[in-house]
Design an enzyme around this catalytic site. Sequence first.
Site, PDB file in Angstrom:
ATOM      1  CD  GLU A  59      -2.514   1.258   2.727  1.00 42.92           C
ATOM      2  OE1 GLU A  59      -3.518   1.991   2.817  1.00 42.92           O
ATOM      3  OE2 GLU A  59      -2.093   0.573   3.681  1.00 42.92           O
ATOM      4  CE  LYS A  82      -7.196   1.778   3.672  1.00 40.99           C
ATOM      5  NZ  LYS A  82      -5.943   2.156   4.379  1.00 40.99           N
ATOM      6  CB  CYS A 125      -4.420  -1.306   4.613  1.00 40.30           C
ATOM      7  SG  CYS A 125      -3.453  -1.348   6.145  1.00 40.30           S
TER       8      CYS A 125
END
Length: 275
Positions: free
Chosen positions: A44, A113, A147
């Site tokens: 990431e 995200k 994540c």
Amino acid sequence: MRKISVVLLQMDIAFGNPNQNQRRVEQLFYQAQLQPGEVVILPEMWNTGYDLVRLQEIADHEGQTTQKMLIHLARTYQVTIVGGSVAVEVNGQFFNRTYVVSEEGTILATYDKAHLFGLMAEDRFLSAGNQLAFFTKNDTTFSPFICYDLRFPEWYRLAAQKGTEIYGVSAQWPTQRLQQWRKLLQARAIENQAFVIAVNRVGADPDNHFPGHSMVIDPLGEILLELDDQEMIARYELDVDQVLPIRGEIPVFRDARPDLYEQIRKGEKKNDDVK
């Protein structure tokens, strides 16, 4: 037989230095001795790290630099790239974004995200995405995640219901929550009966240390590969044909009761309205 070789690039990230990070990614691709047809996964925010206060200066404008670089690497090595994620700027907004690039240099998918992590100030500087992403390789459906998404099982279940058999998870997951990283990855694999390929960074930034421990996990939750806390290149060949028998043996998707869940949610809303 559906065999897919995945390559994990577990790397350190230079805080707020996109040029240095780009050179490091290029070096890792060169060192990886990649074979045509492999799938390469990065961590990431590898272009900037979490230098969020300087995004106006260092974020990739419309992802142009990242896309150009990944397209070149994909064509050069004839691999599919799940490009971890990078900080991008689009029309004055900043996103934590994944680009997936085919062997031919086509952008197969883009994912922003969806769940922003307040403890690392993402909610102050970044805009959240609102769409799942999918791409197909060797008749297998992949979905990229980033994540903190890992803590939201319903997001993963939606992808599984749409056919996802392999999750790619790119992360900057801190050392103090390493045990949660491992357990959550195993949980997402077990409950969705899917492979999980997770690539975490190593090293440190001004606020956090990162333990690596990138992993490959099978649909039963078994850890097939786990790295340590150093920069590493690793590969694992997946037998994706394992997925369907496992899903047939314990048919959680068939036995799920989404109508019941929705009924209860609506009932809770009515109760809240009464209060």
